[in-house]
Design an enzyme around this catalytic site. Structure first.
Site, PDB file in Angstrom:
ATOM      1  N   LYS A   1      -4.258  -8.439  21.749  1.00 30.18           N
ATOM      2  CA  LYS A   1      -5.585  -8.269  22.362  1.00 30.18           C
ATOM      3  C   LYS A   1      -5.467  -7.572  23.719  1.00 30.18           C
ATOM      4  O   LYS A   1      -6.315  -6.756  24.085  1.00 30.18           O
ATOM      5  CB  LYS A   1      -6.287  -9.619  22.511  1.00 30.18           C
ATOM      6  CG  LYS A   1      -6.739 -10.244  21.189  1.00 30.18           C
ATOM      7  CD  LYS A   1      -7.725  -9.370  20.419  1.00 30.18           C
ATOM      8  CE  LYS A   1      -9.087  -9.338  21.082  1.00 30.18           C
ATOM      9  NZ  LYS A   1     -10.065  -8.523  20.308  1.00 30.18           N
TER      10      LYS A   1
ATOM     11  N   THR B   1      -7.964 -12.857  14.350  1.00 30.95           N
ATOM     12  CA  THR B   1      -8.140 -13.980  15.274  1.00 30.95           C
ATOM     13  C   THR B   1      -7.404 -15.247  14.831  1.00 30.95           C
ATOM     14  O   THR B   1      -7.511 -16.277  15.503  1.00 30.95           O
ATOM     15  CB  THR B   1      -9.637 -14.315  15.439  1.00 30.95           C
ATOM     16  OG1 THR B   1     -10.200 -14.577  14.143  1.00 30.95           O
ATOM     17  CG2 THR B   1     -10.382 -13.164  16.101  1.00 30.95           C
TER      18      THR B   1
ATOM     19  N   ILE C   1     -10.929  -0.394  10.096  1.00 28.72           N
ATOM     20  CA  ILE C   1     -10.697   0.111  11.451  1.00 28.72           C
ATOM     21  C   ILE C   1      -9.277   0.653  11.626  1.00 28.72           C
ATOM     22  O   ILE C   1      -9.011   1.418  12.555  1.00 28.72           O
ATOM     23  CB  ILE C   1     -10.997  -0.944  12.534  1.00 28.72           C
ATOM     24  CG1 ILE C   1     -10.048  -2.144  12.441  1.00 28.72           C
ATOM     25  CG2 ILE C   1     -12.456  -1.374  12.485  1.00 28.72           C
ATOM     26  CD1 ILE C   1     -10.173  -3.113  13.609  1.00 28.72           C
TER      27      ILE C   1
ATOM     28  N   TRP D   1     -12.952 -20.074  23.399  1.00 25.17           N
ATOM     29  CA  TRP D   1     -13.458 -21.259  22.695  1.00 25.17           C
ATOM     30  C   TRP D   1     -14.776 -20.954  21.965  1.00 25.17           C
ATOM     31  O   TRP D   1     -15.796 -21.615  22.170  1.00 25.17           O
ATOM     32  CB  TRP D   1     -13.662 -22.402  23.683  1.00 25.17           C
ATOM     33  CG  TRP D   1     -12.416 -22.904  24.361  1.00 25.17           C
ATOM     34  CD1 TRP D   1     -11.226 -22.234  24.528  1.00 25.17           C
ATOM     35  CD2 TRP D   1     -12.228 -24.174  24.983  1.00 25.17           C
ATOM     36  NE1 TRP D   1     -10.338 -23.019  25.217  1.00 25.17           N
ATOM     37  CE2 TRP D   1     -10.924 -24.212  25.504  1.00 25.17           C
ATOM     38  CE3 TRP D   1     -13.055 -25.278  25.175  1.00 25.17           C
ATOM     39  CZ2 TRP D   1     -10.413 -25.317  26.186  1.00 25.17           C
ATOM     40  CZ3 TRP D   1     -12.552 -26.377  25.861  1.00 25.17           C
ATOM     41  CH2 TRP D   1     -11.243 -26.404  26.351  1.00 25.17           C
TER      42      TRP D   1
ATOM     43  N   ASP E   1      -9.153 -14.923  26.903  1.00 18.70           N
ATOM     44  CA  ASP E   1      -8.367 -15.480  28.002  1.00 18.70           C
ATOM     45  C   ASP E   1      -6.882 -15.491  27.676  1.00 18.70           C
ATOM     46  O   ASP E   1      -6.040 -15.641  28.565  1.00 18.70           O
ATOM     47  CB  ASP E   1      -8.843 -16.905  28.294  1.00 18.70           C
ATOM     48  CG  ASP E   1      -8.567 -17.853  27.135  1.00 18.70           C
ATOM     49  OD1 ASP E   1      -7.623 -18.654  27.244  1.00 18.70           O
ATOM     50  OD2 ASP E   1      -9.300 -17.798  26.136  1.00 18.70           O
TER      51      ASP E   1
ATOM     52  N   TYR F   1      -1.007 -12.957  19.262  1.00 20.31           N
ATOM     53  CA  TYR F   1      -2.437 -12.661  19.322  1.00 20.31           C
ATOM     54  C   TYR F   1      -2.828 -12.164  20.714  1.00 20.31           C
ATOM     55  O   TYR F   1      -3.483 -11.131  20.870  1.00 20.31           O
ATOM     56  CB  TYR F   1      -3.247 -13.913  18.946  1.00 20.31           C
ATOM     57  CG  TYR F   1      -4.718 -13.807  19.269  1.00 20.31           C
ATOM     58  CD1 TYR F   1      -5.557 -12.975  18.518  1.00 20.31           C
ATOM     59  CD2 TYR F   1      -5.277 -14.528  20.324  1.00 20.31           C
ATOM     60  CE1 TYR F   1      -6.906 -12.865  18.819  1.00 20.31           C
ATOM     61  CE2 TYR F   1      -6.623 -14.425  20.623  1.00 20.31           C
ATOM     62  CZ  TYR F   1      -7.426 -13.596  19.870  1.00 20.31           C
ATOM     63  OH  TYR F   1      -8.763 -13.495  20.184  1.00 20.31           O
TER      64      TYR F   1
END
Length: 313
Positions: free
Chosen positions: A150, A80, A55, A171, A122, A146
């Site tokens: 994002k 991640t 990507i 989560w 979140d 991170y």
């Protein structure tokens, strides 16, 4: 409908491909590996069309997605590893994957005038307070690398694509990959005492359930920002661990009974600082789902039970 899915070697991409197949849609999977590298579980994803794609390579993204002739892209691929993202040597790669890679995909979706669904987190918020974060809230303040990357990926999508869905999750657990449940189950086999934090609050998200919702979304034109986790209320990681062990014990694994396994409740400060700061408040307001006609996910307690039956432990 023909849908291109990135990150099919991971937890969510795996389940999205299977959900597409279940509904008779054509899914085209991709990842960085030369061939499908996820769990060899004989589900549909293991035999569905797959194409290698980096990507971060703009020309490759353009060529692959154009040749795939798809109506939509569900972008699951991401860096991640939250703590590893804090390492200075990793930060350029994290940004390349989460921001540049997302921009590359957004550019092609814009050019082709196709739908793009981007998975976020979140962690774009600072996790303060106790009020659930609303999907259209713009009070961004990521605590770690991170989260910042994002968020920058979100901004790349919303600033480029007209037909976008940005879905924040938290989560996450699924069959194909590492997650908190697998970690706890494995630790429970080798330890009789564990300490788990009690002041980080959120709700688990089962990728199997989430995949259904994402395909529901991509079938519509109800674009915008959404929050999606399982239902069942807000809990701490400590609460989650206790329920994992309770359900595991009822399934015939006595090593997880309270008399054999002590789980201590500790604060984040008592547990010790991790490389990346974690949000205390990961509560996500999901009311926009029902307001827009989408079916919410089942409870996390139900999802956990189904997931544990899938695990061989």
């Amino acid at each position: 409908m023909r849908v291109f899915v990135t990150g099919v070697g991971g937890q969510l991409g795996h389940d999205v491909m299977n959900e597409l197949a279940k509904r008779g849609y054509e899914g085209v999977g991709s990842d960085i590996a030369p061939s499908y590298s996820g769990i060899a579980d004989s589900t549909a994803v293991t035999t569905m069309p797959y194409v290698q794609m980096d990507i971060t390579d703009k020309s490759s993204v353009e060529k692959v997605i154009k040749e795939a002739k798809v109506d939509a892209v569900i972008h699951c691929a991401a860096w991640t590893a939250v703590d590893a993202a804090e390492d200075e040597e990793n930060q350029p790669k994290v940004r390349l994957v989460n921001v540049t890679g997302t921009q590359n995909i957004a550019d092609v979706c814009k050019e082709l005038n196709i739908k793009m669904l981007y998975l976020s987190t979140d962690y774009v918020f600072d996790g303060q307070g106790t009020t659930p974060w609303e999907p259209d809230c713009k009070d961004y303040n990521p605590l770690n690398v991170y989260g910042q990357t994002k968020l920058d990926g979100e901004l790349a999508v919303s600033g480029t694509v007209d037909k976008f869905f940005i879905v924040r999750i938290a989560w996450v657990f699924g069959k194909n990959g590492k997650n908190f449940i697998k970690t706890m189950i494995n630790l429970g086999k080798t330890h009789d005492t564990l300490s788990v934090v009690n002041d980080q609050i959120g709700t688990p998200t089962y990728t199997y359930d989430l995949a259904r919702l994402l395909v529901d979304m991509i079938e519509t034109e109800k674009y915008g920002y959404y929050h999606a986790t399982n239902e069942g209320g807000y809990i701490s990681w400590y609460d989650f661990t206790k329920e994992i062990f309770r359900q595991a014990a009822t399934m015939g694994h006595p090593e997880y009974l309270p008399e054999n396994m002590t789980v201590n409740s500790v604060t984040t400060a008592e547990y010790g600082v991790s490389k990346a700061a974690r949000p205390f408040n990961s509560r996500l307001d999901k009311s926009k789902l029902t307001a827009n006609g989408f079916t919410p996910l089942p409870t996390w307690q139900d999802a956990l039970g189904r997931y544990l039956k899938e695990l061989d432990f």
